[in-house]
Design an enzyme around this catalytic site. Structure first.
Site, short mmCIF file in Angstrom:
data_model
loop_
_atom_site.label_atom_id
_atom_site.label_comp_id
_atom_site.label_asym_id
_atom_site.label_seq_id
_atom_site.Cartn_x
_atom_site.Cartn_y
_atom_site.Cartn_z
CG HIS A 8 -10.94 15.77 1.23
ND1 HIS A 8 -12.70 15.78 2.22
CD2 HIS A 8 -10.10 15.93 2.31
CE1 HIS A 8 -11.91 15.49 3.58
NE2 HIS A 8 -10.89 15.75 3.07
CD GLU A 83 -15.60 15.01 -0.23
OE1 GLU A 83 -14.80 15.39 -0.98
OE2 GLU A 83 -14.93 15.76 1.01
NE ARG A 171 6.83 -4.23 -6.04
CZ ARG A 171 5.80 -4.06 -6.55
NH1 ARG A 171 4.56 -3.69 -6.03
NH2 ARG A 171 5.40 -4.29 -7.81
NE ARG A 227 6.59 -8.31 -7.24
CZ ARG A 227 6.18 -8.33 -6.26
NH1 ARG A 227 5.05 -7.76 -5.76
NH2 ARG A 227 7.04 -8.95 -5.05
#
Length: 261
Positions: A8, A83, A171, A227
């Protein structure tokens, strides 16, 4: 690319300079490249694979480092971190963005996470839900010391790591989905009362992986949304806040690279 390149991330141990044990991990490939090319020396491309761009560079003082991309969210981050550890990395500092849920944590500030309240399926694949998602305490102190030296306004404490940016962070106003499941309604107020500082999407799983895999994990996030006032990211403030997070992570990584072992 060496014959030992991992599937990956697209590079392996043989692609790294001797002694490479630290990775600076960002969700955004452009941020990974910015760190390597604008903030560090000797940058070179390790791989551009699946959007998980990775670069080798040198920290101030000469230690080699990887600037890697996790992608968005814990499932992608867990693959990259696995990885990276296979490639020989033993210290990972996440450099991210986050939305504050405490009034005193303002847009432009930094949050240095010492632990995470973890609502993530990926984290539960690593260890049970009640396994602590905690940062390396010594690496956390290094991040705090770096922020203090740089004069960066910062806060230290627990963050909330979620799988989703919209529903999982309560949200609805800014989302295509106006309906929230019962379990998400009132979440922000509840977490605020628990002293949680902010929302983000990767650190909890990375912290659990650090405990299970045996590497040092840390996290510094730039606050780009308040927020308590709005669901929306304050784009105008993002670049400066991210720059402070990058500088803090680099200073901490540099000090960490010189610690007695």
């Amino acid at each position: 690319m060496g014959d030992d390149a991992l599937y990956h991330i697209g590079f392996g141990p043989s692609d790294l300079a001797d002694g490479t044990t630290i990775a600076l991990l960002s969700g955004d490939p452009d941020r990974s490249e910015l760190i390597a090319t604008d903030h560090l020396a000797d940058s070179r491309v390790l791989a551009r694979n699946r959007g998980l761009d990775a670069f080798a560079a040198t920290l101030p003082g000469g230690a080699p480092v990887v600037c890697a991309t996790s992608g968005m969210g814990a499932p992608s981050a867990s693959i990259v971190v696995n990885e990276l550890v296979q490639a020989g990395i033993t210290t990972i500092i996440r450099i991210g963005t986050s939305g504050s849920i405490q009034r005193e944590v303002e847009v432009g500030d930094l949050v240095i996470a010492n632990a995470a309240l973890t609502n993530q399926g990926a984290a539960d694949d690593i260890a049970p839900a009640n396994y602590p998602a905690a940062a390396d305490p010594f690496l956390t102190v290094a991040l705090c010391d770096a922020a203090t030296r740089l004069g960066a306004r910062h806060h230290v404490g627990t963050i909330a790591s979620t799988d989703t940016f919209f529903e999982g962070q309560e949200r609805s106003e800014s989302s295509a989905n106006r309906y929230l499941l019962r379990q998400h309604r009132g979440m922000t107020e509840e977490y605020r009362a628990l002293g949680v500082l902010s929302f983000e999407m990767e650190a909890g799983t990375i912290f659990k992986m650090g405990g299970v895999y045996g590497f040092s994990a840390g996290c510094v996030c730039a606050i780009v949304a308040a927020r308590t006032a709005s669901e929306h990211v304050q784009v105008h403030a993002k670049d400066d806040a991210v720059r402070r997070a990058i500088e803090t992570a680099i200073a901490a990584a540099t000090a960490w690279s010189h610690r007695p072992t």
